[in-house]
Design a protein around this motif. Structure first.
Motif, PDB file in Angstrom:
ATOM      1  N   GLY A 275      24.653  21.423  10.504  1.00 48.80           N
ATOM      2  CA  GLY A 275      24.479  22.465   9.478  1.00 48.80           C
ATOM      3  C   GLY A 275      22.917  22.274   8.978  1.00 48.80           C
ATOM      4  N   GLY A 276      22.690  23.280   8.312  1.00 47.89           N
ATOM      5  CA  GLY A 276      21.453  23.193   7.424  1.00 47.89           C
ATOM      6  C   GLY A 276      20.103  23.953   8.256  1.00 47.89           C
ATOM      7  N   LYS A 277      18.953  24.001   7.476  1.00 46.00           N
ATOM      8  CA  LYS A 277      18.061  24.608   7.981  1.00 46.00           C
ATOM      9  C   LYS A 277      17.572  24.633   9.529  1.00 46.00           C
ATOM     10  CE  LYS A 277      13.415  26.436   6.700  1.00 46.00           C
ATOM     11  NZ  LYS A 277      12.353  26.608   5.914  1.00 46.00           N
ATOM     12  N   GLY A 278      17.472  25.403  10.291  1.00 50.87           N
ATOM     13  CA  GLY A 278      16.887  24.846  11.486  1.00 50.87           C
ATOM     14  C   GLY A 278      18.103  24.715  12.684  1.00 50.87           C
ATOM     15  N   MET A 279      19.257  24.691  12.124  1.00 48.38           N
ATOM     16  CA  MET A 279      20.432  24.307  12.878  1.00 48.38           C
ATOM     17  C   MET A 279      20.934  25.443  13.285  1.00 48.38           C
ATOM     18  SD  MET A 279      20.140  21.336  13.753  1.00 48.38           S
ATOM     19  CE  MET A 279      21.930  20.969  14.718  1.00 48.38           C
TER      20      MET A 279
END
Length: 189
Positions: free
Chosen positions: A111-115
């Motif tokens: 998860g998270g930004k860019g995922m």
């Protein structure tokens, strides 16, 4: 009848599935699709199913213009289905526990930004994971960190590519996302 707004950025297969699912469902209907890309595949899919589409820019999302449009529909639930921009804090504050997202992995992993999308599937494949899945969660001010609503696993140890993993995840999304949305709306009834 509950009003659902769908935010999408891409091909729109999940949005299309939701529109079709709720078109004959007395619980809710997809009242509108909001999209930040004028060339996105979701636009003709929604229009073909006679659902209004509002196309906006990133600036309109940040300056509140989009929020003004959202309010017109009095949504009971805002669903992010392949929407890639960070959702504004103002909308999150005004719709507490009424914004949900689907993520193509078992959060908190990947998860998270860019995922998103194939980035997730490639990471799962490259890390030789034997299972992955989908997560439906509430949206808060951080990428993929809102409270979990639902997860479903799938075995992927036998997949020969990230594309095969993507196909299995897509099947899970199509099967479970409408059902989870129904459960969330039933809790709000």
């Amino acid at each position: 009848m509950h009003q659902i707004i769908v935010f999408a950025s891409g091909s729109g297969t999940n949005a299309e599935n939701l529109i079709k699912h709720f078109s004959s469902n007395p619980l809710a209907k997809v009242a509108a699709v909001f999209c930040n890309r004028p060339d996105a595949g979701v636009i003709p899919k929604a229009e073909a199913l006679e659902v209004p589409v509002f196309v906006f820019s990133k600036a309109m999302l940040q300056d509140g213009t989009v929020f003004d449009e959202v309010k017109k529909y009095h949504p009971d639930l805002i669903v992010l289905a392949g929407f890639l921009l960070k959702f504004p804090d103002e909308i999150i504050r005004n719709y507490p526990d009424k914004i949900i997202n689907i993520h193509p992995a078992l959060l908190p992993k990947y998860g998270g930004k860019g995922m998103y999308g194939m980035h997730v599937h490639r990471a799962v494949y490259d890390n030789k994971e034997t299972e992955t899945g989908i997560s439906v969660h509430y949206v808060n001010e951080h990428y993929d960190e809102g409270g979990l609503i639902f997860q479903q696993k799938v075995i992927v140890g036998d997949c020969a590519s990230a594309d095969e993993i993507a196909a299995r995840i897509h099947e899970l999304e199509q099967e479970y996302f409408p059902k989870v949305i129904e459960q969330v709306l039933n809790l709000k009834s």
